[in-house]
Enzyme design. Structure first.
Site, PDB file in Angstrom:
ATOM      1  N   ASP A  12       0.833  -1.203   0.000  1.00  0.00           N
ATOM      2  CA  ASP A  12       0.000   0.000   0.000  1.00  0.00           C
ATOM      3  C   ASP A  12       0.873   1.261   0.000  1.00  0.00           C
ATOM      4  O   ASP A  12       1.979   1.260   0.536  1.00  0.00           O
ATOM      5  CB  ASP A  12      -0.873  -0.022   1.258  1.00  0.00           C
ATOM      6  CG  ASP A  12      -2.127   0.816   1.106  1.00  0.00           C
ATOM      7  OD1 ASP A  12      -2.332   1.386   0.022  1.00  0.00           O
ATOM      8  OD2 ASP A  12      -2.886   0.909   2.082  1.00  0.00           O
ATOM      9  N   HIS A  29       2.755   3.691  -8.940  1.00  0.00           N
ATOM     10  CA  HIS A  29       2.530   2.279  -9.248  1.00  0.00           C
ATOM     11  C   HIS A  29       3.722   1.682 -10.000  1.00  0.00           C
ATOM     12  O   HIS A  29       4.103   0.528  -9.766  1.00  0.00           O
ATOM     13  CB  HIS A  29       1.251   2.110 -10.058  1.00  0.00           C
ATOM     14  CG  HIS A  29       0.004   2.484  -9.308  1.00  0.00           C
ATOM     15  ND1 HIS A  29      -0.273   2.003  -8.048  1.00  0.00           N
ATOM     16  CD2 HIS A  29      -1.038   3.297  -9.642  1.00  0.00           C
ATOM     17  CE1 HIS A  29      -1.438   2.499  -7.631  1.00  0.00           C
ATOM     18  NE2 HIS A  29      -1.911   3.284  -8.576  1.00  0.00           N
ATOM     19  N   LEU A 123      11.794 -19.472  -5.588  1.00  0.00           N
ATOM     20  CA  LEU A 123      10.729 -18.813  -4.838  1.00  0.00           C
ATOM     21  C   LEU A 123       9.373 -19.034  -5.492  1.00  0.00           C
ATOM     22  O   LEU A 123       9.229 -18.940  -6.716  1.00  0.00           O
ATOM     23  CB  LEU A 123      11.010 -17.307  -4.771  1.00  0.00           C
ATOM     24  CG  LEU A 123       9.984 -16.457  -4.012  1.00  0.00           C
ATOM     25  CD1 LEU A 123      10.044 -16.748  -2.525  1.00  0.00           C
ATOM     26  CD2 LEU A 123      10.222 -14.972  -4.275  1.00  0.00           C
TER      27      LEU A 123
END
Length: 232
Positions: A12, A29, A123
């Site tokens: 956020d 963003h 991962l």
């Protein structure tokens, strides 16, 4: 330190980060996506096995059209570059959420990315796109009822283990640690079923400013917790 096996993140603060710099929200963003790339490398280096991010929620469609369009454009670009990243870092990618409401080209890119990375052993990276936990649970219930009506199991067979097989996170262990940046302290319809016994870490740091050092702070906090899972 004990490293959490699965870390989930609500990244956020991209818009606020950009606003502080007198830049459009979309700039935030873009910078936020770069932070994701770096943190994924850091997470793997630290020994984290699963890393899940909340990239776009079912509620995010309510944002201004220009911002949604910019986010979809960024998503298209990111999905293509992620294929190269997966090959480079041996990373396995899985997308959570209702993909049916995304553009056809985005769905194709997601399918290609998941297929290309399926055999990677590094991962495990989960991206929640058009994801909302209530929506996920409702979709799971509909599919479970459909299979029950088709006599694939009996009523007494329904338990937590069976239900979890209908969730988007099927086969993925529940998060050990949730991190939310930017100072907000709520779950925002994210992984409500999966976070039942997760440790929560909230930080005022805006996501584009999140670093390996900040990740280590969250892991240190995780190490300070006594996880009893309802026991004494």
């Amino acid at each position: 330190m004990m490293i959490p096996k699965h870390v989930a993140v609500i990244l956020d603060g991209n818009g606020r980060w950009a606003k502080k710099r007198f830049m459009p929200r979309n700039y935030g963003h873009v910078q936020g996506s770069k932070t994701v790339e770096k943190i994924l490398e850091d997470a793997y280096d630290l020994g984290i096995e699963y890393f899940t991010i909340y990239a776009f929620s079912t509620e995010n469609w309510k944002r201004p059209d220009e911002e949604v369009e910019a986010l979809m454009k960024l998503l298209r670009s990111y999905l293509k570059s992620c294929i190269k990243t997966c090959k480079k870092n041996n990373m396995k990618v899985r997308v959570l959420g209702d993909k049916s409401k995304l553009g056809p080209d985005i769905r194709e890119s997601i399918e290609e990315l998941e297929i290309v990375s399926a055999s990677n052993t590094g991962l495990n990276f989960q991206v929640a796109l058009n994801y909302g936990s209530r929506d996920e649970i409702l979709r799971a219930m509909k599919n479970l009822i459909h299979d029950y009506d088709n006599k694939q199991f009996k009523l007494d067979d329904i338990d937590e283990e069976l239900f979890e097989k209908y969730l988007d996170t099927k086969g993925i262990p529940d998060p050990d640690l949730l991190i939310r940046t930017s100072g907000e302290k709520r779950l925002s319809n994210y992984l409500l079923w999966q976070l039942a016994y997760t440790e929560f870490y909230f930080t005022d740091v805006l996501w584009p400013d999140f670093t390996k050092e900040e990740l280590l702070k969250a892991i240190e906090y995780y190490n300070s917790r006594d996880r009893r899972f309802g026991a004494i």
